[in-house]
Design an enzyme around this catalytic site. Structure first.
Site, short mmCIF file in Angstrom:
data_model
loop_
_atom_site.label_atom_id
_atom_site.label_comp_id
_atom_site.label_asym_id
_atom_site.label_seq_id
_atom_site.Cartn_x
_atom_site.Cartn_y
_atom_site.Cartn_z
N GLY A 182 0.80 -1.22 0.00
CA GLY A 182 0.00 0.00 0.00
C GLY A 182 0.83 1.26 0.00
N CYS A 183 0.44 2.20 0.86
CA CYS A 183 1.10 3.51 0.91
C CYS A 183 2.57 3.42 1.31
CB CYS A 183 0.36 4.44 1.87
SG CYS A 183 -1.31 4.87 1.31
N ALA A 184 2.96 2.34 1.98
CA ALA A 184 4.37 2.17 2.37
C ALA A 184 5.21 1.57 1.24
CB ALA A 184 4.47 1.28 3.60
#
Length: 354
Positions: free
Chosen positions: A136-138
């Site tokens: 995801g965002c990471a």
């Protein structure tokens, strides 16, 4: 130590204002959500002005099956990935790339996206392919961390980190949950390509200005936090999981992890002059500032990317990094890159301009 030479962006064709998106969602949800007039304010209060999508607004008015959405994802991911690569590298350098790390969480593709791109662009047949899915965002920061480790093992390597997300195609027009509404107010589409080289790569002979050198990375996973963010897979596609507790988690959990990471390198937060943060949203940026005692000037680039592009998931941190790299950063300045994602997890990179 491995270095970051350049960042190229893949920006989708449709620029949509936040006001237009808000009006679209209000019209779509008003019959089924009682307090829509109160909830819709999340669009106005998120400090997002514009976002970019691979389809125009009319496409989202229609029903689409999971298969149709994913087919569109593959087509558009290839297009955005190619655009990002072209903005990162001259065509004559494609044949010099040794490995491609491809980061994505917003669609499914086997063969993976970089294999499809390699059939359209003149990369070598022996390029190492490392797809990374599910962060995801990471994911952007994690992909950069894994590229750093690759270049430590192969110091002559020249590799790219290709981060592509088409979040808009996961939009669920019949999901009237608050999580879907918040996700719709935040997420957007985008891609980025980042060139990372080992310290014995010939590419460095042509570098004339200070560029980020990666000194170390750290990954962290919070146990028993699987429900904080992610996807819920249903018959009609991917439904966003987005906990309201994320800003609070950032405030309470992040600071000791960051301080511990910096201490390993004999540094403190006050030594960091460049803060390269993934802008998860307005509240997350505020949580960064509170947890790490950052002045608004340290998060200015993060806020500006959020304002212009929204949250594109994994590529967003590279948009922040590019803004900072385009500035005149002095030699020996320290930078910290950080992103948060499903798990609940964090990824940190320590950099110095050299």
């Amino acid at each position: 130590m491995p270095k970051i030479c350049s960042v190229g962006l893949g920006i989708p064709p449709y620029e949509i204002s936040q006001i237009d998106t808000m009006n679209f969602v209000h019209q779509l949800f008003s019959k089924n959500v009682k307090d829509i007039n109160r909830l819709i304010k999340v669009f106005e209060n998120g400090d997002i002005r514009t976002r970019y999508f691979v389809k125009d607004m009319d496409w989202f008015k229609e029903d689409h099956t999971f298969a149709e959405k994913n087919k569109a994802f593959i087509e558009e991911a290839i297009n955005l990935g190619i655009k990002a690569i072209e903005n990162c590298l001259p065509a004559e350098e494609y044949g010099t790339i040794d490995a491609i790390f491809t980061v994505c969480t917003s669609g499914l593709a086997t063969p993976s996206i970089e294999a499809r791109i390699m059939n359209r662009m003149p990369f070598r047949e022996d390029v190492k392919r490392i797809p990374i899915w599910g962060l995801g965002c990471a994911g952007g920061a994690a992909g950069l961390s894994r590229a750093y480790e690759y270049c430590l093992a192969f110091p002559q390597a020249k590799i790219i980190v290709l981060s592509i997300e088409i979040c808009s195609l996961t939009f669920q027009k019949n999901d009237f949950s608050k999580s879907n509404l918040i996700g719709t107010s935040l997420f957007a589409d985008g891609a980025a390509c980042t060139l990372v080289v080992g310290d014995k790569c010939k590419e460095l002979e042509n570098v004339s200005k200070p560029i980020p050198t990666i000194y170390g990375t750290e990954s962290r996973l919070m146990h028993d936090s699987l429900g904080v963010m992610g996807w819920d897979f249903k018959d009609d596609g991917m439904h966003v999981i987005f906990s309201k507790d994320i800003p609070t988690i950032v405030e309470n959990w992040l600071q000791p992890n960051v301080e511990s990471f910096l201490k390993k390198h004999q540094l403190k937060l006050t030594d960091i002059s460049q803060f390269i943060a993934h802008p998860g949203g307005k509240k997350v940026v505020k949580a960064y500032e509170k947890a790490l005692q950052l002045s608004p000037s340290k998060t200015a680039d993060t806020r500006e990317v959020l304002k212009q592009f929204g949250n594109m998931s994994s590529p967003t941190i590279f948009y922040v990094l590019k803004r900072i790299m385009d500035n005149d950063i002095k030699r020996k300045e320290w930078g910290l890159a950080i992103a948060l994602g499903p798990g609940f997890s964090s990824e940190q990179l320590l950099m110095r301009w050299e």
